[in-house]
Design an enzyme around this catalytic site. Structure first.
Site, short mmCIF file in Angstrom:
data_model
loop_
_atom_site.label_atom_id
_atom_site.label_comp_id
_atom_site.label_asym_id
_atom_site.label_seq_id
_atom_site.Cartn_x
_atom_site.Cartn_y
_atom_site.Cartn_z
N ASP A 106 0.52 -0.90 0.03
CA ASP A 106 -0.38 -0.07 0.26
C ASP A 106 0.74 0.85 0.32
OD1 ASP A 106 -2.25 1.86 0.47
OD2 ASP A 106 -3.20 0.00 1.01
N ASP A 208 -3.05 5.08 -1.88
CA ASP A 208 -4.04 5.23 -1.53
C ASP A 208 -4.01 6.22 -2.20
OD1 ASP A 208 -5.35 4.87 1.44
OD2 ASP A 208 -4.45 6.56 1.38
N GLU A 250 -6.25 3.82 -5.91
CA GLU A 250 -7.85 4.28 -5.56
C GLU A 250 -7.85 5.34 -5.77
OE1 GLU A 250 -9.92 4.38 -0.48
OE2 GLU A 250 -8.01 5.02 -1.45
N HIS A 324 -11.30 -3.26 3.42
CA HIS A 324 -11.45 -2.65 4.97
C HIS A 324 -11.97 -1.16 4.84
CE1 HIS A 324 -8.32 0.69 2.44
NE2 HIS A 324 -8.30 0.34 3.73
N ASP A 325 -12.66 -0.21 4.42
CA ASP A 325 -13.43 0.79 4.34
C ASP A 325 -14.47 0.46 3.79
OD1 ASP A 325 -10.99 2.17 4.73
OD2 ASP A 325 -10.82 2.16 2.61
O1 TEU Z 1 -9.46 5.77 1.63
C1 TEU Z 1 -9.85 6.43 1.38
C2 TEU Z 1 -10.84 7.16 1.67
O2 TEU Z 1 -11.63 8.67 1.00
C3 TEU Z 1 -11.57 6.83 2.51
O3 TEU Z 1 -11.98 7.43 3.77
C4 TEU Z 1 -13.26 6.34 2.32
O4 TEU Z 1 -13.86 8.16 1.54
C5 TEU Z 1 -13.64 6.80 3.34
O5 TEU Z 1 -13.36 5.46 3.93
C6 TEU Z 1 -15.15 5.70 2.95
O6 TEU Z 1 -16.12 4.29 3.31
C7 TEU Z 1 -8.03 5.13 2.32
C8 TEU Z 1 -7.80 3.77 2.41
O7 TEU Z 1 -8.65 2.83 2.43
C9 TEU Z 1 -8.65 4.54 3.75
O8 TEU Z 1 -8.34 3.34 4.90
C10 TEU Z 1 -7.94 5.44 5.26
O9 TEU Z 1 -8.36 6.01 6.18
C11 TEU Z 1 -7.64 6.94 4.49
O10 TEU Z 1 -7.47 6.57 2.44
C12 TEU Z 1 -6.64 7.81 4.06
O11 TEU Z 1 -5.49 7.08 4.42
#
Ligand code: TEU
Ligand code: CA
Length: 561
Positions: A106, A208, A250, A324-325
């Site tokens: 990542d 990311d 992403e 994971h989000d």
């Molecule tokens: O996520 C990108 C992000 O914009 C997230 O905050 C998203 O909008 C939200 O979780 C929607 O469910 C990436 C990573 O995948 C995330 O885990 C990180 O917290 C974020 O970037 C910051 O690095």
């Protein structure tokens, strides 16, 4: 449909591979401190080799204060001590490679941790070279932050540093200051860091929030800013060119209109993007993720079919429902009770048989579900806690917030991987950093893998089909029944091979009048209910039934399901 022009696209290793995302904190704890770690991952590589995946996307394992579980990096060159050592990491790369699995790191370079030495230097003096590695602005004319941009995790996106009299930008938490990509010395540092990891034998990067690096703050353009593609092209030149690695960026702002700017064949930027149109389609347009909308299959198909069309001849799709989000797919789009196994298999079938590279998020392959929390103090996530502060200030009740957070919060899919029915699911011998889902008593890898009709066996078959049946990896996609509110249907075609995929997204029996070009007879290669070698006229689909039928020369190479 645009005809393909020029030479056929070269085949790359990741076109036929399936990815597997590990969230290290929650995967496997080897030393009883309640936090998953790299030796834990190494101990489970056979699980992944058995599944057949071609690469692992490892969520961040760099040194970090863990305000956002590693998405706040304080040293890009170091492994987080709670996750292991450099030697552990090299062992992971080697052991994975011995099983034909690449490690994709990542890359979190929109921001660092506020504990990164660059930020300490940046904050100490405006004259330090690192000061310009971050984004600083004076207060607005009447005082207060430079603009009213909000952070993704609640609160303003600007934090004031009194000793400098200036604000710094953080599109995420104040612990995650945004890097200033306009500074060439910073970019050179990042490329050197990337080359260091690539030279250690990794298989690529998941990048990311990469759509945010080209921002123009003064013009108020944060997403897909004017410098984005110039930076990605420079990055490619300096790090990726001439290496046989895979990159996936992403991007929450990429659209079907801009996707090929990132991943078009001749762009020399990225191989794929993670896009989220299909996910956000289920959020409230104003209130966002904590206010989910009821699932609408017609809208969902429109988005996914549209992406298949947009990248039919150039670029390449990533295929995922979960990470994971995001909530567990079986809880969000299927039925995590009575029809859990059937609906998990149905969702996997629909996604894994599209054109693109599928990604499995840990636990998905055994049909893990969202945990349901009953109290706010069970949540750990900086995003959920930040939005709670904002929303309760705006008058949202605790009960309403809890419902939204359970439906769409990030912690509910971050609970420990469920290995066995034993104490704490055998994720750890200690106290897990976040609660284990009590349903590990019956949902766990050991039990599921012992079942020839388990979710794992179904995923393994899908992963294998992608590797071995070219129409699955490369066939042209054509959607059917686009207005049907219950059924997802499409065909894939390559040479004389045709595959039809039909799935019932509901918990009721559905009578489906099969459109002409969807009907075929051959070999049933995937199913979660009864075998159906023929698709003709009218079908009565069982709840969450999914079936794939292959017709053509490739049939001889595939066993019936
Ligand atoms: O996520 C990108 C992000 O914009 C997230 O905050 C998203 O909008 C939200 O979780 C929607 O469910 C990436 C990573 O995948 C995330 O885990 C990180 O917290 C974020 O970037 C910051 O690095
Ligand atoms: Ca540990």
């Amino acid at each position: 449909m645009t005809p393909t022009t020029g030479a056929p696209a070269p085949t790359r290793w990741w076109h036929t591979a399936t990815g597997y995302q590990i969230y290290p904190r929650s995967f496997c704890d080897s030393n009883g401190d309640g936090i998953g770690d790299i030796p834990g991952i190494v101990s489970k590589l056979d699980h992944l080799a058995d599944l057949g995946v071609g690469f692992i996307w490892l969520s961040p394992i760099y040194r970090s204060p863990m305000a956002d579980n590693g998405y706040d990096i304080s040293d890009y060159g170091a492994i987080a001590p709670e996750y292991g050592t450099q030697a552990d990491f090299d062992r992971l790369v080697a052991e994975a490679r011995a099983r034909g699995i690449g490690i994709v790191m990542d890359l979190v370079v929109n921001h660092t941790s506020s504990d990164h030495r660059w930020f300490h230097a940046a904050k100490a003096s405006e004259d330090a070279p690192e000061h310009d590695y971050y984004i600083w602005r004076p207060p607005a004319a009447g005082g207060g932050p430079p603009d009213d941009r909000r952070s993704s995790f609640g609160g303003p996106a600007w934090t004031f540093v009194p000793q400098l009299g200036r604000y710094y930008l953080h599109l995420f938490s104040p612990d995650q200051p945004d890097l200033n990509w306009a500074n060439p010395a910073l970019r050179a540092q990042i490329y050197a860091m990337m080359n260091g990891w690539l030279d250690r034998g990794i298989a690529g990067f998941r990048m990311d929030v990469i759509d945010l690096i080209g921002k123009d703050v003064d013009a108020g353009v944060y997403e897909e800013g004017p410098h984005l593609h110039a930076y990605l092209q420079e990055m490619h030149r300096e790090t990726l060119a001439d290496r046989d690695v895979m990159t996936v960026g992403e991007s929450w702002s990429v659209s079907r209109d801009t996707a090929l700017l990132y991943c078009g064949r001749d762009r020399a930027e990225l191989d794929m993007v993670f896009q989220f149109d299909h996910i956000r389609q289920g959020w409230d347009p104003v209130l966002g993720k904590f206010k989910p909308r009821p699932f609408d299959l017609v809208g969902f198909k429109k988005v996914l079919n549209g992406w298949q069309a947009a990248l039919a001849d150039d670029g390449w799709n990533s295929l995922f429902l979960s990470n994971h989000d995001l909530p567990r797919p079986v809880s969000r789009y299927g039925d995590d009770g009575r029809h859990r196994v059937a609906s998990a298999k149905m969702l996997a079938t629909v996604f894994h048989l599209m054109k693109g590279t599928p990604f499995i998020y840990q636990g998905e392959e055994i049909g893990m579900t969202n945990i349901a929390f009953t109290r706010l103090d069970q949540f750990r996530d900086i995003e959920t806690l930040g939005h709670y502060a904002d929303q309760s200030a705006a008058g949202v009740s605790d009960a309403d917030f809890l419902a939204g957070a359970n439906a769409n919060g990030r912690d509910n899919a971050r609970t420990p991987m469920q290995w066995t029915s034993g104490p704490r699911a055998d994720f750890t011998s200690g106290t897990p950093w976040i609660e284990t889902n009590p349903n590990h008593a019956f949902i766990n890898a050991e039990a599921d893998r012992a079942d020839p009709n388990g979710v794992f066996a179904h995923y393994r078959r899908l992963v294998h089909l992608r590797r071995t049946v070219p129409v699955v990896a490369f066939g042209r996609y054509r959607p059917f029944a686009e207005e049907d509110p219950a059924v997802f249907a499409y065909t894939r075609t390559l040479g004389d091979d045709r595959m039809a995929v039909i799935a019932n997204f509901t918990d009721a029996e559905v009578r489906f009048a099969v459109p002409d070009d969807l009907a075929l007879a051959g070999t049933c290669i995937v199913r979660n209910r009864n075998p159906r070698p023929t698709i003709a006229d009218v079908m009565t689909l069982e709840p969450y039934e999914a079936v794939a039928v292959l017709q053509g020369p490739a049939e001889s190479a595939v066993s019936a399901a």
